[in-house]
Scaffold this active site. Structure first.
Site, short mmCIF file in Angstrom:
data_model
loop_
_atom_site.label_atom_id
_atom_site.label_comp_id
_atom_site.label_asym_id
_atom_site.label_seq_id
_atom_site.Cartn_x
_atom_site.Cartn_y
_atom_site.Cartn_z
N TRP A 174 -8.16 5.41 9.24
CA TRP A 174 -7.34 5.18 8.06
C TRP A 174 -7.92 6.01 6.90
CZ3 TRP A 174 -8.82 3.00 3.32
CH2 TRP A 174 -7.76 2.85 2.40
N ASP A 451 7.15 1.30 6.77
CA ASP A 451 5.70 1.15 6.95
C ASP A 451 5.42 0.27 8.17
OD1 ASP A 451 3.01 1.36 6.36
OD2 ASP A 451 3.19 0.63 4.30
N CYS A 497 5.75 5.81 8.17
CA CYS A 497 4.47 5.46 7.56
C CYS A 497 3.83 4.38 8.40
CB CYS A 497 4.71 4.97 6.13
SG CYS A 497 3.23 4.38 5.28
N ASP A 519 -3.04 7.70 3.34
CA ASP A 519 -3.25 6.98 2.08
C ASP A 519 -4.31 7.65 1.23
OD1 ASP A 519 -1.32 5.09 2.31
OD2 ASP A 519 -2.62 3.54 3.15
C1 DGJ Z 1 0.39 1.44 3.34
C2 DGJ Z 1 1.04 2.72 2.89
O1 DGJ Z 1 0.44 3.82 3.51
C3 DGJ Z 1 0.95 2.81 1.39
O2 DGJ Z 1 1.46 4.03 0.95
C4 DGJ Z 1 1.68 1.65 0.79
O3 DGJ Z 1 3.04 1.76 1.10
C5 DGJ Z 1 1.10 0.33 1.29
N1 DGJ Z 1 1.05 0.31 2.74
C6 DGJ Z 1 1.92 -0.83 0.81
O4 DGJ Z 1 1.51 -2.01 1.33
#
Ligand code: DGJ
Length: 690
Positions: A174, A451, A497, A519
């Site tokens: 991550w 997401d 995402c 992120d």
């Molecule tokens: C993970 C995503 O990668 C972020 O950009 C954001 O949308 C958060 N989740 C929101 O919880």
């Protein structure tokens, strides 16, 4: 050009792409042998090919079979593992005809003893060097006895025999996705895998192999990628006889699929691509292929988007979002995306997931006022969603605790305080479709950031003897839902995402318009992350935001221009807290957004060349160069940048200064970038002079 050629006398099939050939043939025992994947051959040359390997001793053997099963003197990675009802595992495949139509080749086989049929499928196209492969297994028995399928590979990609091999792939985690690594291929089996039910941050389902002698712009490379958004496994073997092959399969070891009479099982597609022009040539061929044959809407110029996540976190509300929207519009942003926190009781990550109605305290009149103002400001409207998830602290979970993946009597492991909904259950998939469809319809939502913030654990479905299928079923249900939403709402964009770039793969790109790459928005870290991403996936799909300095994740301070330039090498977005940007920063940001709009056709559609501390794009007569300087020791020479892909006979005009450059000089001597300070950067836009 005939893309699929059959030579009945030689029992040989050849697939032809613009720059490569792929050849298989049946040997005297009816076994399908791999003959060639590499430079283009004529049919006559293909018929003269010897076997890649034909080793048979009293102790060992290796035949470079195209799709080896188990049984007989086979000791490599099986493409197919089945357990027959009597517990035996051997398969003996007998040729059972073939079919050729429109670039499609299907080679059929029948198992000698068991009621199984196997199709090995190939597809090639006249404008792409990619070879698509997939496999279908059918149970044709009438006796009611199932077979267990432990592995059904999409493909095994065999390379020519070389003295050495090198394996390129990405590793990470991550906020550190896509770290490219290239290392000598071990004389062993190297397994790249995700056991998490998603594509994963730790690895990505593609490999690049070469003989250890390729460079960025020269040498042969053999690449392959699996189009799958769940668990997967690519096993790269270097056999004792020196041969390299990569076996691509959806799923990880463990879960088995029970195949009953009358049922069939089709794998996802695995795509192979050979290039004689190094890693850069392979990347350009991948980008062209993905744009031409994978993306649902390749011609769209990706809009400049604003996303509220880094500015507000969960603290979203009408007033704050309106403020950000107005500031974003003033910068030239074209799509405003409200991120997590707009629904249910979602004030942090402990509650509300699953309750997809606007939070009444934060949006008392629903989302309509925000959507209307965003449109009035001239932008499109997007929303964050996480459809596959639920917080235990939610009305949905209280009503349907049985809707999550779980195993009877076992803990329900929470990650980020959430559980995974069982999308393989029709009622769950129907519920998800109903609210998503309603949301898009009611607000004319233009963009969904889809997401998926946690991986699968205790992936079970009590009472269902076929529960292992859910590893595949979940992914198929997500794909089907995306496909259905797109079909019903043709203007809808989807951004893939998964906690950043955890669901980046060709199957996602087939049903989305861009990917949230990571992120980690620190521009220095992003250079490496984006470098790995672009090995296979096109820059126009690579979401890249400009965020604040110091960066909220790393604390690093970087100049606004540097942050913009790095983000402008992909699909530009802005994710900073604009309420804290100075007037000067906002004015400069607006100029850079306008500049991006001028160069984006070149970035999003051009051919990518990776230079040292720079990337370059060539599209028609236009050239864009983005160069940066990292931290260099004092006195280090500022080496001219030698541009690539130019016509040496042509002149190129700098679109900002009017300065004229000779293509030959830019290529041979190089361009003086003038970058003498750490973290300085430069963007150059050239156009070929008539
Ligand atoms: C993970 C995503 O990668 C972020 O950009 C954001 O949308 C958060 N989740 C929101 O919880």
């Amino acid at each position: 050009m005939t893309v699929v050629h059959h030579d009945p006398a030689a029992r040989l099939w050849m697939l032809t792409t613009p720059h490569s050939s792929y050849v298989v043939r049946l040997d005297d025992h009816g076994r399908l042998r791999h003959l060639h994947w590499g430079a283009r051959l004529t049919p006559e040359q293909a018929a003269a090919l010897p076997y890649v390997l034909d080793v048979a001793t009293n102790f060992d053997g290796e035949l470079a079979e195209e799709y080896p099963g188990e049984g007989g003197a086979r000791f490599g990675v099986p493409a197919l593992r089945v357990v027959h009802p009597d517990g035996s595992r051997s398969t003996e495949w007998r040729p059972d005809g073939h079919r050729i139509e429109d670039g499609l080749l299907v080679l059929s086989f029948r198992e000698r003893l068991g009621p199984l049929e196997l199709d090995l499928c190939y597809r090639v196209r006249p404008d792409s060097d990619a070879v698509d492969r997939w496999t279908e297994l059918r149970h044709t028995g009438a006796d009611g006895q199932p077979v267990r399928v432990g592995q059904l590979a999409a493909a095994r990609w065999t390379l020519p025999l070389r003295a050495d091999y090198r394996l390129g792939h990405v590793t990470g985690g991550w906020s550190a996705e896509n770290r490219l690594t290239r290392e000598p291929l071990a004389r062993a089996e190297t397994v790249l895998t995700s056991r998490r039910g998603i594509t994963g941050h730790q690895a990505n389902p593609w490999v690049v192999l070469d003989a250890g002698d390729a460079g960025e712009e020269h040498g042969e490379v053999w690449t392959s990628a699996l189009a799958w958004s769940g668990s997967w496994r690519i096993t790269v073997e270097r056999t004792v006889h020196g041969l390299a092959a990569a076996t691509h399969a959806a799923g990880h070891e463990g879960p088995e699929v029970v195949l009953r009479p009358g049922e069939s099982w089709r794998t996802p597609v695995s795509t192979g691509l050979y290039s004689a022009h190094g890693f850069g040539g392979a990347s350009r061929a991948w980008h062209a292929h993905v744009r031409a044959h994978v993306l649902p809407r390749p011609d769209e110029l990706r809009p400049v988007l604003y996303n509220s996540w880094e500015a507000t976190g969960f603290d979203v509300g009408l007033a704050g979002q309106l403020d950000l929207a107005r500031r974003a519009a003033a910068l030239g942003v074209e799509l405003f995306v409200m991120d997590d926190g707009w629904f249910g009781a979602r004030k942090d990550d402990t509650a509300g997931l699953g309750d997809w109605t606007p939070a009444p305290d934060r949006f008392p009149d629903g989302l309509a006022p925000l959507a209307a103002e965003v449109r009035r400001l001239g932008m499109r409207f997007g929303l964050w969603v996480e459809p596959e998830m639920v917080n235990p602290d939610s009305d949905l979970y209280r009503a349907h605790p049985d809707w999550v993946l779980h195993e009877s009597g076992r803990p329900r492991t929470e990650l980020r305080n959430q559980l995974v909904l069982d999308f393989g259950r029709p009622e769950v998939a129907a519920w998800a479709h109903a609210w998503l469809d309603g949301l898009v319809r009611e607000h004319g939502v233009d963009h969904l950031k889809w997401d998926m913030n946690r991986v699968l654990t205790e992936a079970g479905r009590p009472g269902d003897p076929d529960a292992d299928r859910l590893w595949h079923g979940h992914v198929r249900a997500v794909h089907a839902l995306m496909d259905r939403l797109r079909a019903d709402h043709p203007g809808l964009r989807i951004e893939a995402c998964s906690g950043g770039g955890g669901r980046t793969d060709l199957a996602m790109l087939a049903r989305t318009d861009q990917v949230w790459t990571s992120d980690n928005t620190d521009a220095l870290d992003r250079i490496a992350i984006q470098h790995g991403y672009g090995q296979i996936y096109p820059p126009g799909t690579m979401g890249a935001w400009v965020t604040d300095s110091p960066n909220p994740l790393t604390g690093r301070r970087l100049p606004l221009e540097f942050r913009f330039h790095v983000a402008m090498t992909g699909a530009l977005g802005i994710g900073g807290d604009l309420t804290h940007w100075s007037e000067d920063e906002l004015a400069r940001a607006a100029e850079l957004v306008a500049r991006y709009k001028r160069i984006r056709p070149v970035v999003q559609r051009g051919r990518l060349y990776r230079l040292r501390d720079a990337v370059q794009y060539v599209h028609g007569d236009e050239v864009v160069l983005v160069a940066w300087r990292l931290a260099e020791p004092h006195g280090a020479p500022v080496v001219p940048l030698r541009l690539a892909g130019l016509d040496p006979q042509a002149r190129y005009v700098d679109q900002d200064t009017g300065e004229v450059h000779h293509g030959a000089v830019l290529t041979a001597r190089g361009l003086s970038t003038g970058l003498t300070r750490d973290h300085s950067s430069r963007l150059l836009h050239l156009r070929r002079q008539d």
